[in-house]
Scaffold this active site. Sequence first.
Site, PDB file in Angstrom:
ATOM      1  CG  HIS A  97       7.264   1.852  -7.609  1.00 26.45           C
ATOM      2  ND1 HIS A  97       7.763   1.428  -8.820  1.00 26.45           N
ATOM      3  CD2 HIS A  97       5.980   1.428  -7.564  1.00 26.45           C
ATOM      4  CE1 HIS A  97       6.831   0.765  -9.467  1.00 26.45           C
ATOM      5  NE2 HIS A  97       5.732   0.749  -8.731  1.00 26.45           N
TER       6      HIS A  97
ATOM      7  CD  GLU B 159       4.555   0.942  -4.249  1.00 27.02           C
ATOM      8  OE1 GLU B 159       4.975  -0.224  -4.241  1.00 27.02           O
ATOM      9  OE2 GLU B 159       3.499   1.287  -4.817  1.00 27.02           O
TER      10      GLU B 159
ATOM     11  CG  ASP C  72      16.310   7.157  -4.134  1.00 27.66           C
ATOM     12  OD1 ASP C  72      15.096   6.916  -4.251  1.00 27.66           O
ATOM     13  OD2 ASP C  72      16.789   8.307  -4.209  1.00 27.66           O
TER      14      ASP C  72
ATOM     15  CG  ASP D  29      -0.859   0.587  -6.655  1.00 22.94           C
ATOM     16  OD1 ASP D  29      -0.373   1.185  -5.684  1.00 22.94           O
ATOM     17  OD2 ASP D  29      -1.755  -0.264  -6.534  1.00 22.94           O
TER      18      ASP D  29
HETATM   19  O1  9MR Z   1       2.806  -2.853   2.141  1.00 26.14           O
HETATM   20  C1  9MR Z   1       2.542  -4.142   1.636  1.00 26.14           C
HETATM   21  C2  9MR Z   1       3.466  -5.126   2.303  1.00 26.14           C
HETATM   22  O2  9MR Z   1       3.190  -5.214   3.683  1.00 26.14           O
HETATM   23  C3  9MR Z   1       3.310  -6.494   1.656  1.00 26.14           C
HETATM   24  O3  9MR Z   1       4.293  -7.375   2.170  1.00 26.14           O
HETATM   25  C4  9MR Z   1       3.483  -6.370   0.145  1.00 26.14           C
HETATM   26  C5  9MR Z   1       3.298  -7.692  -0.588  1.00 26.14           C
HETATM   27  O4  9MR Z   1       2.004  -8.147  -0.481  1.00 26.14           O
HETATM   28  O5  9MR Z   1       2.548  -5.447  -0.369  1.00 26.14           O
HETATM   29  C6  9MR Z   1       2.702  -4.145   0.146  1.00 26.14           C
HETATM   30  O6  9MR Z   1       1.730  -3.342  -0.368  1.00 26.14           O
HETATM   31  C7  9MR Z   1       1.792  -2.934  -1.720  1.00 26.14           C
HETATM   32  C8  9MR Z   1       0.481  -3.322  -2.360  1.00 26.14           C
HETATM   33  O7  9MR Z   1       0.396  -4.715  -2.442  1.00 26.14           O
HETATM   34  C9  9MR Z   1       0.278  -2.668  -3.723  1.00 26.14           C
HETATM   35  N1  9MR Z   1       0.432  -1.245  -3.648  1.00 26.14           N
HETATM   36  C10 9MR Z   1       1.740  -0.866  -3.119  1.00 26.14           C
HETATM   37  C11 9MR Z   1       1.946  -1.406  -1.730  1.00 26.14           C
HETATM   38  C12 9MR Z   1       3.263  -0.950  -1.131  1.00 26.14           C
HETATM   39  O8  9MR Z   1       4.367  -1.517  -1.718  1.00 26.14           O
END
Ligand code: 9MR
Length: 853
Positions: free
Chosen positions: A669, A726, A717, A349
């Site tokens: 992602h 991601e 994937d 993002d």
């Molecule tokens: O890496 C984060 C993970 O530890 C959390 O469980 C999750 C849900 O809150 O969020 C992950 O972080 C994401 C973030 O919220 C938004 N940008 C992408 C991050 C990686 O997936």
Amino acid sequence: MIRPPAWLALAVAAAMVTPPSSPAAATAAPGPSPAAADGPEQIVNGTFDTGTAPWWSTANTTLEADGGRLCADVPGGTANPWDVIVGQNGIPLVKDETYRYSFFGVATPGRVAKALIQLPADPYTQYLSANPELSVSGNAYTYTFTSPVDLPDAQVAFQLGGSATPWRFCVDDVSLRGGAEPDVHRPDTGPRVRVNMAGYLPTGPKNATLVTDRTEAVTWRLKKGSAVVATGATTPRGVDGSSGQNVHSIDFGSVTAPGTGYTLEADGETSRPFDLDGGLYGRLRTDALKFYYPQRSGIEILDSLRPGYGRPAGHVGAAPNQGDTSVPCRPGVCDYSLDVRGGWYDAGDHGKYVVNGGVSVHQLMSEFERGMTKGAFEDGELDIPESGNGVPDILDEARWEQEFMLSMQVPDGRPHAGMAHHKIHDASWTGLPLLPHLDPQRRELHPPSTAATLNLAATAAQAARLFAPYDAAFAARNLAAARRAWAAAVAEPARYADPADGVGGGAYSDGDVTDEFYWAAAELYLTTGEKEFRDQVLASPHHTGDIWRERGFDWGNTAQLGRLDLATVPSELPDRAAVQASVLAGADKYLAVQRAHPYGLPYNPPDFDWGSNNLVLNNMVVMATAHDLSGQAKYRDGVLEGMDYLLGRNALNQSYVTGYGEVASRNQHSRWYAHQLDAALPNPPRGTLAGGPNSGIQDPVAQAKLRGCKPQFCYIDDIESWSTNELTINWNSPLAWISAFVADVTPAAPCKVTYTRHGVWPDGFTAQVTVRNTGTEAVDGWTLKWSFLGGRRVGDGWSASITQEGATVTAENLSWNRRIRPGGSVTFGFTGRSAPGADPVPERFLLNGALCR
Ligand code: 9MR
């Protein structure tokens, strides 16, 4: 897990059925229809034998796996049933099919709950709605209904709110039978012999895993081309819980000849080919670090530096972008705007988050700090715009993020001055693909938080000591920001980010920042040497507690970062030996987990977390640090074996690093590496780590394809699988750190160095260094290297020629003292210029490139 006898369950079912309260389309009948009772199970993990995933709850309660049940403490004082929910999404319903829904529920004290099967979004149409009267002793409940719709992702929900007083809810044996057989996704896992497809170090351990039904040992053969170069017997390991597979392990570490085209055969299967290649991890280190430049915000990515990846600058105020040169707060949060351009985009993002930026930039700086004695990091190696400026590229890359971190600090004179805003991102979520410069969303600053403030304090304190030899003004700016941030966090120690603040960007909430306090105090102490910070370190419960969680550490668990730095960065901490011993204890714990795991994984909770690959890597960071401290080969071997899992020795038979191994993640992602959606866009660059298996499977693609997955299989994937696939800045940072470690484990040399400071005056000192040859062979010609933190510099020397470049000091023999006989020693000395802050005696010395222990 509670299993009432079948006859009781059916008897209770008949008695307990409650008609649905509203939806006309749904029907409830007393007792299951035979078809529904026999139909396929649609609920994932309704028995809670291995945790609670993929069940979720509202943020005001926490799911617990309690004796084989799911339990949650429901807060009192909520108004509506939907104020507290426990649920599961992604349940497929087939129109006109009849389903039997059953569960065993308990309430302490007794309460009426709502059991719903419904549309997961507005208008939340209910296909089944019941009001079970839950009791302390517990009852089994069964309902039947016919689905009025075809829906791939219905929601099963227990609405528990509306009680004035708190109570405890427990549930077990949740089952929804009927409908179509779930769409089973069968990944192509290739040959049953699983190896590190990217290759093994010729001198390192070499392990593989065979998937087979056999329970007796079988013969394995290692081949190079058609020639058999080694054979042996497998070791049966039984059924591996993380994959559900019966497996054997194979150890072919006796083979050490470098080369390409090796394969491993066993049980009639041939592995994918691999190399024995000493240069593997050097390349991976560079690629894992090169990941960061095209992740940058606020600067054009030059195609000349990253062929195929050039793109205009994102978020520099040019339409349709709305920032980040002057970003206002979310309504009601503040009445000013900040210039927060720059930094790295967090992940796929366009958000930028101080908490997650913190651990990422810290791990890059730590990679440099670990390697700087050797001058291992050069200017020009990463092909970035700053290459050639006289500063190691890894520091230039870290600075890009650190400048952003500084810009997030609340200015003087404003409410919460000195704290850091938690994050800045789009007002709403955007779709894929979307290049950064085309993002039209409003950008907003979110409220300051104590966690973000302490991430700023920690990283700015670390930057102050590392940048001092290269840019004293930047170092001073960081130290001042770190002190302001620390004071602001102490003044507001519990300003938490809102867990519900997750629209347009991740919430990154953290309700316990005692670990961030410890980490920040540690970095401030290591940089300044000041008593206040030392006392904070010593008083923290994280200083002596067992912080080595099996689940590893991450952006929300940062005490480990402080403990590791206190162990490795020179200081006068009184209990430093105990801190170092605790790192070895943590590493032993991870080694034990790894040895018990037939895939060699140093991480094995019953359900895998979001970003599990990152947690695997961080457990390896602890093992690697134990090796740095002790020199013991078992820790280095553990790290190498952990890499095998990431690069192909796993249940899916795939590498999680783009460009490494025949079958590797390539559709992570991302809004701009969106090749899977638009052929004109690239895949992620070489060296990009995928988050990896995540039992929670929170995204719709994973929910549709991976329901009921064993932990290692909870990965796909696919670019839309944001919960398993991601890419992020904080996942590539331990990949870069670990690959640097395995690329260059400094060998030990038979020598001992004594460094004595003789005189100290306000801005200078003299030091004398004795190098003793403790080996059996003469040293003929020597170069001794160490590093000076914080801006100290060498001046005139005697009995050696002494120079300093950046942080790295190099002393070379003169013609008359080039020989050190076995048991003999040479002594030289120098004057030096002091710098403010901590002034520890150097501890790591390299004699002719090898570490003196
Ligand atoms: O890496 C984060 C993970 O530890 C959390 O469980 C999750 C849900 O809150 O969020 C992950 O972080 C994401 C973030 O919220 C938004 N940008 C992408 C991050 C990686 O997936």
